[in-house]
Design an enzyme around this catalytic site. Structure first.
Site: not given
Length: 374
Positions: A52, A104, A171, A196
Site C-alpha cells: 500500500r 475534461y 494536466d 492514455k
C-alpha cells in the site's frame, strides 16, 4: 540513466529497470503485498514494508516518468482522477482555486462537487482570462489542462505561473512528457492520465503526478495522503506500464504525424466546418503550442462536421478503422460523438472527438473519405 539521455533512450531502457536476481533485461513482476523481516524483526528490504506504500514495480515505473519529466519525484496513482483528487485534498476548507473552463468534463464535475462540499471558492475562467483571474484572486491552487479535452485549447504555462504565487497544477495528458515537459515551463505539479498515451495500449488504468521539488509542503501532503488512503497502483499494472513506456516516444511520434496529416485533410474537406488541433496554423493556440510542444502536437483532435447531430452520428457510424469508444492516446484510433456522452456540457451536436492511433495514415484518411461521402 544519465540526465543527458534523450527520451527515446530513457524509455527504451525503462530508465535502467532490470532484474538483478535473474539477470533479465526486463524487470520481474513481484506481486507480493507484504515483505519479510529477519529474526530481529528488521526488514529484509527496508524500502519494502507493505505494497500500500510502495513496491519495486511501482518504483520502476515511476523512475521512467520521473526521468522523462525531468522531475525531482514522481508518484503513480490508480487513475488520473485519483491523482487530481490527491492534489485538491491538500486544500484547507475555505481556500480559493482557479480552474480553466472547457477541460475534461470528469475533472470539472469532480472539482465542482469537491469544492462545494469543502466550502472552497471555485473560480472557473476561460483560457484568455486565466492570468487576470490569478492576479486578481491570488488563489491557493490553479488547475489548467493543455491541450484541453475536447476543445484542444492551449495555455501558456509560464504566463499563468507568473500571474500569482499559487501552486500550478497542469494536466498535460494530451501532450505527454514526450511533447511537453510542463515542469520546465513553470508547473509546480504535472499530472497525466497514464491510462492514455503513456500506457497507450488501453489495458492499464493509472494516473501520475510529478514535481520539480519533493520538499514542498503540498507535495509532502500528497505523498502522505497516497500512503494512508491507499491510492496506489498495483504491481501488475505498474509492470505493464513500464513495458508500454519502452515504445512511448515512437508511439507519440507516429500518432502526432498521423494526427497532423488527418487534421489538415479534414480541414480542407468540403463537409467539415472546422478542426480543433494545435498543429494547425489557424488554431488560436498554435503559437503557444509551438513554444511549448516539441516533436509534434499530439494525437487528439476534434472535428466539426457540416450539419446537425444526425449527420455527425452518420459519419461516426460509417467509420470502420476508428473504433467507437471513449478514451484517447492508444495505438488504435478511436472516435466519439461527444454530445451523446455529455449533452449537458454545451458541446456542439456536430462535434466528433478523434484520437488518432499508429495505423497507416493512408488507411485512416481513406476511412474518413468514405465516411464523409453522401
Amino acid at each position: 540513466m544519465k540526465k543527458t539521455h534523450k527520451p527515446a533512450t530513457i524509455a527504451a531502457h525503462a530508465a535502467g529497470a532490470l532484474d538483478p536476481q535473474s539477470g533479465g533485461v526486463v524487470p520481474a513482476l513481484q506481486p507480493a503485498t507484504t515483505f519479510l523481516r529477519d529474526e530481529n524483526y528488521e526488514l529484509i528490504r527496508p524500502d519494502n514494508t507493505y505494497s500500500r506504500d510502495n513496491s519495486d514495480n511501482l518504483r520502476q515505473a515511476e523512475a521512467v516518468i520521473q526521468a522523462l519529466e525531468n522531475a525531482d519525484e514522481t508518484l503513480l496513482f490508480p487513475s488520473g482522477m485519483a491523482a487530481i483528487a490527491a492534489v485538491f485534498r491538500t486544500l484547507p476548507n475555505g481556500a480559493k482555486v482557479v480552474v480553466q473552463s472547457g477541460i475534461y468534463w470528469g475533472t470539472t464535475a469532480w472539482i465542482r462537487d469537491f469544492c462545494t462540499r469543502r466550502d472552497i471558492a471555485l473560480i472557473e475562467v476561460e483560457v484568455d482570462d486565466l492570468q487576470t483571474a490569478c492576479a486578481v484572486h491570488q488563489p491557493a491552487l490553479v488547475h489548467i489542462e493543455t491541450p484541453s479535452n475536447p476543445w484542444l485549447k492551449t495555455v501558456d504555462i509560464q504566463s499563468v505561473k507568473d500571474a500569482s504565487t499559487a501552486t500550478l497544477l497542469v494536466d498535460a495528458t494530451a501532450a505527454t512528457p514526450i511533447l511537453t515537459r510542463a515542469l520546465d515551463h513553470g508547473a509546480d505539479i504535472v499530472m497525466h492520465s497514464a491510462t492514455k498515451a503513456i500506457n497507450g495500449h488501453s489495458d492499464v488504468l493509472a494516473g501520475v503526478l510529478s514535481t520539480p521539488s519533493k520538499e514542498t509542503e503540498i507535495w509532502q501532503a500528497i505523498h502522505a495522503d497516497r500512503k494512508m488512503a491507499g491510492a496506489i497502483l498495483g504491481p501488475f499494472e505498474a509492470w505493464l506500464l513500464t513495458r508500454a513506456m519502452r515504445t512511448l516516444p515512437l508511439r507519440v511520434e507516429r500518432m502526432s504525424q498521423n494526427a497532423q496529416a488527418l487534421a489538415e485533410y479534414l480541414l480542407a474537406h468540403a463537409k467539415v466546418d472546422d478542426v480543433f488541433y494545435p498543429g494547425l496554423p489557424h488554431h488560436t493556440g498554435h503559437k503557444t503550442a509551438q513554444k511549448q510542444m516539441t516533436g509534434g502536437f499530439g494525437s487528439l483532435l476534434s472535428v466539426l462536421v457540416s450539419g446537425d447531430r444526425e449527420e455527425a452520428l452518420r459519419v461516426v457510424g460509417r467509420l470502420q478503422l476508428f473504433l467507437r469508444a471513449t478514451s484517447l492516446g492508444g495505438v488504435e484510433s478511436l472516435v466519439e460523438h461527444r454530445h451523446t456522452i455529455e449533452p449537458h456540457t454545451g458541446i456542439p451536436e456536430n462535434l466528433i472527438r478523434v484520437s488518432v492511433g499508429i495505423e497507416d495514415i493512408g488507411d485512416l484518411i481513406a476511412d474518413w473519405t468514405k465516411a464523409l461521402k453522401e
